[in-house]
Design a protein around this motif. Structure first.
Motif, PDB file in Angstrom:
ATOM      1  N   ALA A 105       0.831  -1.211   0.000  1.00  0.00           N
ATOM      2  CA  ALA A 105       0.000   0.000   0.000  1.00  0.00           C
ATOM      3  C   ALA A 105       0.866   1.262   0.000  1.00  0.00           C
ATOM      4  CB  ALA A 105      -0.919  -0.006   1.218  1.00  0.00           C
ATOM      5  N   TRP A 117      -1.462  -4.869 -11.197  1.00  0.00           N
ATOM      6  CA  TRP A 117      -1.865  -6.217 -10.758  1.00  0.00           C
ATOM      7  C   TRP A 117      -0.933  -7.301 -11.273  1.00  0.00           C
ATOM      8  CZ3 TRP A 117      -4.155  -4.570  -6.977  1.00  0.00           C
ATOM      9  CH2 TRP A 117      -5.038  -3.499  -7.043  1.00  0.00           C
ATOM     10  N   SER A 121      -1.940  -8.323  -5.545  1.00  0.00           N
ATOM     11  CA  SER A 121      -3.286  -8.891  -5.569  1.00  0.00           C
ATOM     12  C   SER A 121      -4.146  -8.051  -4.632  1.00  0.00           C
ATOM     13  CB  SER A 121      -3.264 -10.353  -5.107  1.00  0.00           C
ATOM     14  OG  SER A 121      -2.765 -10.443  -3.792  1.00  0.00           O
ATOM     15  N   HIS A 122      -5.479  -8.179  -4.770  1.00  0.00           N
ATOM     16  CA  HIS A 122      -6.379  -7.346  -3.950  1.00  0.00           C
ATOM     17  C   HIS A 122      -7.483  -8.218  -3.383  1.00  0.00           C
ATOM     18  CE1 HIS A 122      -9.218  -7.528  -7.289  1.00  0.00           C
ATOM     19  NE2 HIS A 122      -8.227  -7.163  -8.101  1.00  0.00           N
ATOM     20  N   ASN A 123      -8.272  -7.588  -2.540  1.00  0.00           N
ATOM     21  CA  ASN A 123      -9.309  -8.340  -1.825  1.00  0.00           C
ATOM     22  C   ASN A 123     -10.701  -8.177  -2.446  1.00  0.00           C
ATOM     23  OD1 ASN A 123      -9.563  -5.651  -1.155  1.00  0.00           O
ATOM     24  ND2 ASN A 123     -10.170  -6.035   0.971  1.00  0.00           N
ATOM     25  N   VAL A 134     -11.612  -2.032 -10.704  1.00  0.00           N
ATOM     26  CA  VAL A 134     -10.335  -2.225 -10.019  1.00  0.00           C
ATOM     27  C   VAL A 134      -9.289  -2.765 -10.985  1.00  0.00           C
ATOM     28  CG1 VAL A 134      -9.151  -3.588  -8.261  1.00  0.00           C
ATOM     29  CG2 VAL A 134     -11.355  -2.528  -7.739  1.00  0.00           C
ATOM     30  N   CYS A 143      -4.861   3.298  -1.315  1.00  0.00           N
ATOM     31  CA  CYS A 143      -5.626   2.070  -1.098  1.00  0.00           C
ATOM     32  C   CYS A 143      -6.494   2.161   0.147  1.00  0.00           C
ATOM     33  CB  CYS A 143      -4.680   0.888  -0.968  1.00  0.00           C
ATOM     34  SG  CYS A 143      -3.707   0.611  -2.459  1.00  0.00           S
ATOM     35  N   ILE A 148      -9.373  -0.795  -0.265  1.00  0.00           N
ATOM     36  CA  ILE A 148      -8.880  -2.023  -0.896  1.00  0.00           C
ATOM     37  C   ILE A 148      -7.581  -2.449  -0.210  1.00  0.00           C
ATOM     38  CG2 ILE A 148      -7.948  -3.015  -3.013  1.00  0.00           C
ATOM     39  CD1 ILE A 148      -9.807  -1.259  -4.555  1.00  0.00           C
ATOM     40  N   ILE A 150      -4.274  -4.470  -0.431  1.00  0.00           N
ATOM     41  CA  ILE A 150      -3.457  -5.111  -1.457  1.00  0.00           C
ATOM     42  C   ILE A 150      -2.249  -5.768  -0.798  1.00  0.00           C
ATOM     43  CG2 ILE A 150      -4.181  -3.433  -3.184  1.00  0.00           C
ATOM     44  CD1 ILE A 150      -1.368  -2.259  -3.056  1.00  0.00           C
ATOM     45  N   ARG A 151      -1.732  -6.779  -1.444  1.00  0.00           N
ATOM     46  CA  ARG A 151      -0.566  -7.504  -0.969  1.00  0.00           C
ATOM     47  C   ARG A 151       0.219  -7.973  -2.193  1.00  0.00           C
ATOM     48  NH1 ARG A 151      -5.256 -10.083   0.247  1.00  0.00           N
ATOM     49  NH2 ARG A 151      -5.726 -12.003  -0.925  1.00  0.00           N
TER      50      ARG A 151
END
Length: 1011
Positions: A105, A117, A121-123, A134, A143, A148, A150-151
């Motif tokens: 983030a 991306w 990745s996102h939730n 997105v 974020c 959102i 993200i990781r």
């Protein structure tokens, strides 16, 4: 291409990189970052009681700077140097990634990405209406605001992460902001950290035949090119060992020596424990465990630290106790009766009228009011203070001791002087000792990773165990002393060692330890020497001595409940209440395992000797030293705390050293004897150095008199200064509040060319000014080049100021005679109080020449030339503050350079890392009278004028006052206009900038009108 193609001596006499460029600002930040790691520093695990170690990152920079050659392209040379130090953008990215310093983030919020991306990745689920939006988003992106999470994608590679880290770090403005996110270079895997740099390094030095893939290979090859073999680095004031250790880690051969055997022991330990192979470290660790376990078994069998429930003691809390002459009561003495602020535990005094003494109850979970009441102990402001039957009694502790002044003016008292076989007070001594609380570990948690503890009052069973320990010591002390297991050495009076004698009557070093401590240390000492005989383990025994004595303080602060070290500061401060570790709590000090360092075992050869610096008999290409100049730490005295425990029957190689502090031979920090000792030391090093060798001397900058002393020392030693750099090495702490200098001056020296070189002041001064100007202009030119590329300069004002001093020293130290006087005789003759020598005068002229060139941005050189010292100081520091500078040492150095009498009068804060000037609005009328340094100047008048405008006085009235108060008003009006324009740009307060603009405009209008 391999090192076999190298031509030995191809770089003989080639100038070293450190003579021309050195990234002092970056080294300063990294040095302070290392300092702030505290016990996380690499060498402190061997003995944190030695506080004077120079940062390893600084030593690395110096050694590399001495080895690397100048190629004629200073900018490229600097770029390679920073790569080798991991100061470059790639190195910072790798150091930050190894720290996981930036969350996805954080990165997303900072950089532009068209394909985010691919990395993250996102939730957001596929069936979510937002999913399509997105998927098309580009970054930067907040974020958190979008909701959102993200990781990193699981398949993202390390190279991909590095790519993003580079981009993200480029959004930070300064080196300090970037490096603050990073691990220290030595904490990162060296092969991975430096992998990208070697092709660039090899290209840079391809003409020399260099092909290196590690620092060790590069160092060896540069040594061959310069000297025909791996370079040897020496340090005759090795102290805690940071210089020899880091030189060895780089791949140099090392020679280290010190007069003090404790310093030699720590240096030897750094090289042979921290620098040992994993296999050797495993052997050392096994020996440590065996020693600790044997003694633990003995203590357990004696039953002296287990209670009847199987709980085991962790810490024993003691206090002094004395009989009040007014009431006849025995009164426990402590500045506070708080035991734990975390658990709200206190000791409460309960009157025992039958015995005319106080019971001490340990109470847990007490109220806030009871905690506050317990903060006030029975020792307050040098007085014994206690309440009894509704009355408060006060008695000066000096009176209890019976202090009096002898005929010779010295202070003495009625305390009995303890004797060789004493280890506890005698019944009729003024100060008794009392065990008043014990911290216990519960039986059930003894073998668990995390123990459960509690505090309890002292019981009769506890006292019985205490008496048993005392009986064991009484029966064995004489034999232990004869065998060298316990000290039998008297305390020699001195600046620091006088305190235990004067305040407690202790006359032998073992008096600083109580019965339990003597028993534990005697058993450990016997096991190490008779069953183990490993010098490495004896070093950990020395470490443990620092952790338990009658000088160890109990820390009751929130989250602490711990035993502080004896040398939490560098003194032998006696305490009213103190703490002894149980053996269970002491053993981990003996079995302590410092972290393995990368690159161990070191490839070079190293030797450590205990001898005076002036008697060195080994030759080195580089001498890097941190001499005891202006050093407030009396190591020659306080290390006698350790020497009596270690001096009898030490294992090899410690048995080759003289186990005595040899105070009379120690070089102390000032005066004629200091100069003579330093000359002898540096002359010996010069004689044991090749003609193209280098010396680096580190010392704390004080004032021009210091520089004059150093000129004399190097003159007499046959050395010439060729460069100087200023590095901020210290950090602020509660022990360093106020006006402490926080920096270190790094002087680079070569042997003075042979022959006679005579000069006179009238000819030397122009040469000094020309050299100063040339040096500073060269550095400022490099600043402009590099700033254009990286956004920040290489050298700050302190660097440029130091370069001015160095230029003066470079010119001066080239002479053998000045004004017909031999410089060696001049250097060694005693100075008279207040004497201003020709050297003092020339060095001051150099400072003024340097400062005249350091014109603040936005001020004309013509105006700057006409300013007084206090005006230059205020405007220069105002300019520096716009860059975020806030270190006190900057203000100290420039105040001295500008000859400001009392810079504190214009300072709003003197905090070490948050220093700042008074704002224009913060000056009071008292600050700006004719009797003050700034009030007597026309800058002071301008400040008053701006304040008047802010108080809504008409501008014309202010102008009229300036005209009336300044007889030369018409002549200096252009200067006033220039300074007001400067204040308009630099002042942090908007209203001040606006007032300066108005006043400047009115002054310009006067000129336009011809008035």
């Amino acid at each position: 291409m391999t090192k076999t193609t190298l031509k030995p001596f191809a770089l003989k006499d080639a100038p070293a990189l450190i003579e021309a460029v050195f990234p002092a600002q970056k080294v300063s930040f990294e040095a302070q970052k290392e300092r702030k790691a505290n016990l996380g520093q690499t060498l402190t695990g061997l003995g944190s009681y030695w506080k004077g170690r120079k940062p390893l990152i600084l030593v690395r920079a110096i050694v590399l700077g001495c080895l690397l050659p100048q190629t004629g392209d200073a900018k490229k040379d600097l770029e390679i140097f920073e790569k080798l130090m991991a100061f470059d953008d790639e190195g910072l990215a790798r150091r930050a990634l190894s720290q996981n310093a930036l969350r996805p983030a954080d990165i997303a919020a900072r950089i532009e990405l068209n394909n985010p991306w691919s990395y993250f990745s996102h939730n957001v689920k596929r069936d979510d209406p937002m999913a399509e939006d997105v998927a098309s988003w580009t970054f930067p992106l907040d974020c958190d605001e979008e909701g959102i999470a993200i990781r990193w994608r699981r398949d993202v590679s390390e190279d991909d992460k590095l790519f993003l880290y580079r981009k993200a770090l480029s959004t930070f403005k300064t080196y300090e902001e970037k490096a603050a996110l990073c691990k220290r270079p030595e904490e990162v895997d060296q092969n991975w950290l430096y992998a990208p740099i070697w092709p660039a390094v090899n290209r840079q030095y391809a003409h020399l035949g260099i092909e290196a893939w590690s620092h060790e290979e590069l160092v060896e090859q540069l040594g061959i090119l310069r000297y025909g073999h791996r370079p040897r680095v020496g340090d005759t004031f090795c102290g805690g060992g940071s210089i020899p250790f880091e030189a060895a880690r780089l791949g140099c051969d090392v020679y280290a020596s010190d007069l003090n055997p404790v310093a030699c022991m720590l240096t030897w330990g750094a090289l042979n424990i921290i620098g040992a192979s994993p296999e050797r470290r495993a052997e050392i660790e096994q020996a440590q465990r065996e020693v600790a376990e044997v003694v633990d078994k003995e203590i357990t069998e004696l039953g002296i630290e287990h209670d009847e429930h199987g709980n085991r003691a962790k810490a024993y809390l003691y206090c002094l106790e004395t009989r009040c002459p007014e009431t006849g009561w025995m009164v426990p003495m402590s500045p506070s009766w708080v035991i734990s602020k975390t658990r709200n535990v206190i000791a409460k005094l309960i009157p025992d009228h039958a015995n005319k003494r106080f019971k001490i109850d340990v109470m847990s979970g007490v109220s806030a009011a009871e905690m506050k009441a317990a903060e006030k102990g029975t020792v307050q402001d040098g007085m014994l203070v206690y309440d009894l039957d509704g009355k408060t009694y006060r008695m000066p502790i000096k009176t209890l001791r019976g202090d009096y002044r002898d005929a010779d003016g010295s202070t003495k008292n009625r305390l009995r002087r303890w004797e060789k076989l004493d280890f506890k007070p005698r019944p009729d001594d003024i100060f008794q000792e009392r065990l008043y609380a014990i911290q216990w570990i519960t039986k059930e948690s003894l073998d668990k990773p995390r123990q459960e503890t509690f505090f309890a009052s002292v019981t009769e069973a506890d006292l019985k165990r205490e008496h048993e320990v005392e009986s064991i010591v009484a029966n064995n002390l004489a034999q232990w002393q004869a065998e060298g297991l316990v000290p039998d050495m008297e305390i020699e009076p001195g600046e620091k060692t006088d305190e235990p004698i004067r305040t407690r009557g202790w006359t032998y070093w073992h008096h600083l330890f109580n019965a339990r401590q003597l028993l534990y240390f005697a058993r450990l000492s016997e096991q190490i020497r008779t069953q183990c005989s490993m010098a490495e383990v004896l070093i950990y025994f020395g470490r443990s001595l620092d952790t338990s004595s009658r000088l160890t303080r109990w820390d009751s602060a929130p989250g602490q409940d711990r035993v502080a070290n004896t040398f939490s500061n560098q003194a032998l401060n006696t305490l009213m209440n103190w703490v002894a570790r149980s053996y269970w709590h002491l053993a981990p000090q003996v079995t302590y395992q410092p972290s393995l360092v990368q690159g161990a075992p070191f490839i070079g050869k190293f030797s450590v000797a205990s001898r005076e610096a002036s008697t060195v008999n080994e030759s080195c290409e580089f001498w890097v030293t941190d001499p005891p100049y202006a050093d407030a730490v009396n190591y020659h005295e306080i290390t006698e705390y350790f020497i009596p425990w270690l001096r009898k029957n030490p294992p090899a190689p410690f048995d080759q050293w003289t186990w005595d502090s040899r105070r009379a031979l120690a070089i102390k920090g000032s005066g004629d004897e200091f100069r003579r000792g330093m000359v002898n030391a540096y002359r010996a090093m010069a004689e044991h150095m090749p003609d193209d060798g280098l010396q680096c001397v580190m010392f704390t900058h004080q004032d021009t008199e210091v520089w004059s002393d150093m000129v004399g020392i190097f003159w007499a030693a046959g050395l010439q200064v060729v460069a100087a750099w200023y590095v901020a090495t210290e950090t602020t702490s509660e022990l360093k509040k106020g006006g402490y200098v926080q920096g270190t001056v790094i002087l680079i020296l070569r042997k003075r060319p042979p022959g006679e070189h005579s000069g006179f002041k009238q000819r030397i001064l122009p040469a000094v000014r020309a050299e100063v100007q040339s040096q500073i202009e060269t550095m400022m030119h490099l600043n402009k080049e590099v700033k254009g590329k990286h956004g920040e300069p290489v050298f700050n004002d302190s660097d440029l100021q130091m370069a001015g001093y160095a230029a003066a020293l470079k010119v001066l130290t080239a002479y053998t005679h000045i004004g017909g006087e031999d410089v060696t005789n001049f250097a060694l003759r005693p100075r008279t109080r207040g004497e201003v020598t020709v050297v003092d005068e020339i060095v001051q002229q150099a400072a003024e020449a340097a400062n005249s060139l350091l014109v603040p941005e936005g001020l004309s050189a013509e105006t700057w030339a006409k300013l007084s010292g206090i005006q230059r100081f205020y405007l220069r520091m105002m300019d520096m503050e716009t860059t975020g500078a806030s270190k006190l040492d900057n203000y100290q150095n420039f105040a001295k350079a500008f000859r400001v009498q009392d810079y504190a009068r214009v300072m709003a804060s003197l905090t070490a890392n948050k220093a700042r000037l008074k704002r224009v609005t913060e000056f009071t009328s008292r600050d700006l009278t004719d009797s003050t340094e700034i009030g007597a100047t026309w800058l002071g008048r301008l400040i008053i004028g701006i304040q008047q405008l802010l108080n809504e006085i008409e501008a014309q009235t202010v102008i009229s006052q300036l005209q009336a108060e300044m007889p030369d008003f018409l002549d200096i009006r252009p200067l006033l206009i220039d300074v007001l324009a400067f204040i308009e740009r630099k002042a942090p307060e908007m209203q001040v900038r606006e007032a300066a603009e108005i006043l400047g405009a009115r002054l310009r209008n006067l000129r336009a009108l011809g008035q």
